[in-house]
Design an enzyme around this catalytic site. Structure first.
Site, mmCIF file in Angstrom:
data_model
loop_
_atom_site.group_PDB
_atom_site.id
_atom_site.type_symbol
_atom_site.label_atom_id
_atom_site.label_comp_id
_atom_site.label_asym_id
_atom_site.label_seq_id
_atom_site.Cartn_x
_atom_site.Cartn_y
_atom_site.Cartn_z
ATOM 1 N N LYS A 191 -26.174 8.959 -45.857
ATOM 2 C CA LYS A 191 -26.900 8.352 -47.220
ATOM 3 C C LYS A 191 -28.176 8.083 -47.007
ATOM 4 C CE LYS A 191 -28.660 5.409 -49.648
ATOM 5 N NZ LYS A 191 -29.729 5.522 -50.280
ATOM 6 N N GLY A 244 -33.839 0.728 -41.240
ATOM 7 C CA GLY A 244 -34.811 0.358 -42.453
ATOM 8 C C GLY A 244 -35.217 -1.082 -42.562
ATOM 9 N N GLY A 249 -31.208 -4.913 -43.495
ATOM 10 C CA GLY A 249 -30.428 -4.972 -42.068
ATOM 11 C C GLY A 249 -29.401 -6.189 -42.272
ATOM 12 N N GLU A 266 -31.901 -0.680 -36.847
ATOM 13 C CA GLU A 266 -33.295 -0.245 -36.286
ATOM 14 C C GLU A 266 -34.076 -0.613 -37.359
ATOM 15 O OE1 GLU A 266 -34.061 0.639 -33.538
ATOM 16 O OE2 GLU A 266 -32.441 1.949 -32.868
ATOM 17 N N CYS A 300 -42.633 2.564 -38.221
ATOM 18 C CA CYS A 300 -41.925 1.168 -37.973
ATOM 19 C C CYS A 300 -42.772 0.827 -36.562
ATOM 20 C CB CYS A 300 -40.448 1.303 -37.608
ATOM 21 S SG CYS A 300 -40.087 2.810 -36.463
ATOM 22 N N GLU A 398 -44.727 -7.223 -42.308
ATOM 23 C CA GLU A 398 -44.965 -5.885 -42.266
ATOM 24 C C GLU A 398 -45.617 -5.240 -43.670
ATOM 25 O OE1 GLU A 398 -41.374 -3.541 -42.269
ATOM 26 O OE2 GLU A 398 -42.182 -2.086 -40.561
HETATM 27 P P1 NAD Z 1 -34.941 -0.136 -46.964
HETATM 28 O O1 NAD Z 1 -34.329 -1.042 -46.097
HETATM 29 O O2 NAD Z 1 -35.308 -0.486 -48.206
HETATM 30 O O3 NAD Z 1 -33.834 1.289 -47.160
HETATM 31 C C1 NAD Z 1 -33.327 1.792 -46.083
HETATM 32 C C2 NAD Z 1 -32.091 2.598 -46.394
HETATM 33 O O4 NAD Z 1 -31.048 1.585 -46.651
HETATM 34 C C3 NAD Z 1 -32.165 3.448 -47.754
HETATM 35 O O5 NAD Z 1 -31.363 4.593 -47.920
HETATM 36 C C4 NAD Z 1 -31.472 2.716 -48.880
HETATM 37 O O6 NAD Z 1 -31.129 3.309 -49.990
HETATM 38 C C5 NAD Z 1 -30.528 1.773 -47.999
HETATM 39 N N1 NAD Z 1 -30.259 0.487 -48.681
HETATM 40 C C6 NAD Z 1 -30.693 -0.460 -49.171
HETATM 41 N N2 NAD Z 1 -30.098 -1.552 -49.727
HETATM 42 C C7 NAD Z 1 -28.671 -1.286 -49.072
HETATM 43 C C8 NAD Z 1 -27.740 -1.775 -49.179
HETATM 44 N N3 NAD Z 1 -27.393 -3.171 -49.643
HETATM 45 N N4 NAD Z 1 -26.645 -1.621 -48.491
HETATM 46 C C9 NAD Z 1 -26.647 -0.292 -47.825
HETATM 47 N N5 NAD Z 1 -27.657 0.305 -47.792
HETATM 48 C C10 NAD Z 1 -28.913 -0.020 -48.356
HETATM 49 O O7 NAD Z 1 -36.061 0.446 -45.933
HETATM 50 P P2 NAD Z 1 -37.204 1.576 -46.457
HETATM 51 O O8 NAD Z 1 -38.010 0.921 -47.194
HETATM 52 O O9 NAD Z 1 -36.330 2.643 -46.845
HETATM 53 O O10 NAD Z 1 -37.885 1.984 -44.954
HETATM 54 C C11 NAD Z 1 -38.950 1.329 -44.612
HETATM 55 C C12 NAD Z 1 -38.380 0.188 -43.457
HETATM 56 O O11 NAD Z 1 -37.641 0.842 -42.401
HETATM 57 C C13 NAD Z 1 -39.722 -0.699 -42.762
HETATM 58 O O12 NAD Z 1 -39.195 -2.009 -42.721
HETATM 59 C C14 NAD Z 1 -39.658 0.070 -41.519
HETATM 60 O O13 NAD Z 1 -40.094 -0.631 -40.427
HETATM 61 C C15 NAD Z 1 -38.275 0.543 -41.281
HETATM 62 N N6 NAD Z 1 -38.194 1.476 -40.125
HETATM 63 C C16 NAD Z 1 -37.854 1.023 -38.747
HETATM 64 C C17 NAD Z 1 -37.252 1.957 -37.794
HETATM 65 C C18 NAD Z 1 -36.942 1.542 -36.398
HETATM 66 O O14 NAD Z 1 -36.744 2.618 -35.694
HETATM 67 N N7 NAD Z 1 -37.008 0.383 -36.026
HETATM 68 C C19 NAD Z 1 -37.959 3.156 -38.055
HETATM 69 C C20 NAD Z 1 -38.369 3.677 -39.267
HETATM 70 C C21 NAD Z 1 -38.289 2.760 -40.361
#
Ligand code: NAD
Length: 510
Positions: A191, A244, A249, A266, A300, A398
């Site tokens: 997804k 994300g 998370g 992550e 990230c 962040e």
């Molecule tokens: P996000 O949490 O908004 O979304 C990430 C994914 O989760 C998307 O596909 C989204 O559709 C899905 N999602 C959202 N709500 C959900 C739910 N209730 N149930 C299941 N899936 C759901 O994050 P973003 O804004 O897309 O990405 C940015 C974030 O990701 C930042 O916080 C960044 O630090 C983090 N990130 C972390 C790493 C790492 O390895 N630690 C790497 C890259 C990005």
């Protein structure tokens, strides 16, 4: 004023863009069962350039059923590692051969500078190659009890892995999960992030060409709270690998709890770069500029808090601000561009909000809003705040954009307290030429990954993951193999049975 490329250059639109994107389920491109779609914008014009299928629970059910069938009926999980490895190498070859197109689409969809998107496409290929090699070399443990027992580990793929990914470097982050999940024999439902579904739509064709059996890879587009949520709550999906935001998370952790799923998380970061007075200042400035402004700051592991020892603080801030102003903002497709456009207007508003807040919390020394000449699109000038106190929100939260907070410190103890004084713990960068201090500090800092006198350059064999609010579990190298497999212990008795025998006593007690 920031350096910019020619702002009058209009946005580049790749040739042969699709007008709609579908799901890919059981080897077929399909619409959502209810026909729903969502709009996808390009970050330079902020106009809708395609409609993507908006998956709901019914679509996720179909995708999981296909993946489940491909898992139980095979052949993928039962193939020799060498056979799966060959398919993965072919995937890597195809990705490499299409790197320019991939980068063009990724840059258009996400706003990443084209040169950096190209690097990410190559890294995606490398992820497949790495896990293709690793599963062939994989050895499992055997434990002998001489003359009595042999115990061995029977490593098995787990089933349908649910992969949920973010919009920053989307294709590369998808490859990071797809590589180990597939290499170990699982089937998957991906997804991708709803802001950036374009590059993910290329996987289906790449996998078909490489010979991945039907049903092994499935993709459902859609919103997190619909498609993502349905995947998390699906009883036939025993594993969720999520990258994300930390708050997402937490929600996924709670939603997956009734099903007791395997979770790899992550999450977000607010990583410190700590510059001691004895550091090579030229190298530290170059690296910390790159560390927060590369990938538009949407990274990230960005070193978004720079802690600088008082003796060199003023010089550092002055030189850093001057160099940040020279970072070239421009159209994502322009090869001279170092910072492109942020992914989406909503995210742009969020970053701009933090910049306004920063003006009340710290001393603005570079950037501070839109770069001149870029009146539309999600452009942000590389922005630097100095003298940022520890309790400032721009120090604690962040921002995920080209914005950095610089804070002075006096002693090593104070630096450690500042470095550890946030809820996150993903990465840390330490700049010093004192060997003892470098290691002592590295081992005390609360971060999953530490780089000494270096930028974020990662060997794929090393653990990747954060502590505190930055994640749960570690992937990377064999740790990813561990996440995507069950390790069943098989115990074999040698010679006579070695156990007490019940039920042999004479009931009369004679
Ligand atoms: P996000 O949490 O908004 O979304 C990430 C994914 O989760 C998307 O596909 C989204 O559709 C899905 N999602 C959202 N709500 C959900 C739910 N209730 N149930 C299941 N899936 C759901 O994050 P973003 O804004 O897309 O990405 C940015 C974030 O990701 C930042 O916080 C960044 O630090 C983090 N990130 C972390 C790493 C790492 O390895 N630690 C790497 C890259 C990005």
């Amino acid at each position: 004023m920031n350096h910019t490329t020619d702002a009058t250059v209009t946005g580049h639109v790749p040739a042969d863009l699709p007008e709609r994107i579908q799901h890919y389920i059981d080897g077929e491109l399909v619409d959502s069962l209810d026909g729903a779609t969502f709009e996808v914008l390009d970050p330079v014009s902020n106009e809708t350039y395609l409609q993507a299928a908006a998956g709901k629970q019914a679509d996720v059910d179909r995708a999981v059923a296909a993946a489940r069938r491909a898992f139980t009926e095979g052949p993928w999980p039962g193939m020799l590692p060498r056979e799966r490895s060959r398919v993965l190498h072919r995937i890597a070859d195809i990705v490499e051969s299409r790197d320019a197109r991939l980068a063009e689409l990724e840059s258009f969809d996400s706003g990443l500078p084209i040169t950096q998107a190209l690097g990410q496409a190559r890294r995606a290929a490398e992820n497949f190659r790495f896990f293709a090699d690793l599963v062939v070399a994989q050895a499992d443990d055997t434990y002998k009890v001489p003359g009595r027992q042999v115990n061995y580990v029977n490593r098995k793929p787990i089933g349908v892995a649910g992969l949920i990914t973010p919009w920053n470097t989307p294709f590369m982050l998808e490859s990071w999960k797809l590589g180990p999940a597939l290499a170990t024999g699982n089937t998957v439902v991906l997804k991708p992030a709803e802001f950036t579904p374009l590059s993910a739509s290329l996987w289906a064709e790449i996998f078909e060409e490489a010979g991945l059996p039907q049903g092994v890879f499935n993709l459902v587009n859609g919103l997190g709270e619909e498609a993502g949520d349905a995947l998390v709550k699906h009883p036939d999906v025993p594993l969720i690998s999520f990258t994300g935001e930390s708050s997402t998370g937490q929600l996924i952790f709670a939603n997956a709890a009734p099903y007791l799923k395997g979770l790899s998380m992550e999450l977000g970061g607010k990583s410190p770069a700590v510059v001691f007075a004895d550091a090579d200042l030229d190298a530290a400035i170059d690296a910390t500029i790159f560390g927060v402004f590369s990938l538009n700051g949407e990274r990230c592991t960005a070193g978004s808090r720079i802690l600088v020892q008082r003796e060199v603080y003023d010089e550092f801030v002055e030189r850093y601000a001057a160099q940040a102003q020279r970072v070239v903002v421009g159209h994502p497709h322009d090869e001279r561009t170092e910072v492109g456009a942020l992914v989406h207007p909503e995210h742009h508003d969020k970053v701009m909000g933090y910049i306004e807040l920063g003006k009340t919390e710290g001393r603005l020394v570079a950037g501070g809003g839109r770069p001149e000449g870029f009146e539309t699109g999600n452009f942000v000038a590389p922005t630097v705040f100095a003298d940022v106190p520890r309790d400032a929100r721009i120090f604690q939260e962040e921002i995920f954009g080209p914005v950095v907070a610089i804070t002075p410190f006096e002693t090593e103890e104070e630096a450690l307290e500042l470095a550890n004084g946030v809820k996150y713990g993903l990465a840390a960068y330490i700049w010093t030429n004192d060997l003892r201090r470098a290691h002592t500090f590295a081992q005390s800092v609360e971060a999953g990954m530490v780089w000494l006198n270096s930028n974020n350059v990662r060997d794929l064999r090393t653990p990747f993951g954060g502590v505190k609010a930055s994640g749960l579990g570690h992937e990377g190298g064999y740790r990813s193999i561990d996440f995507y497999t069950d390790q069943q212990a098989v115990h074999i008795t040698l010679g006579a049975a070695h156990h007490p025998t019940f039920g042999k006593q004479d009931p009369a007690g004679g």
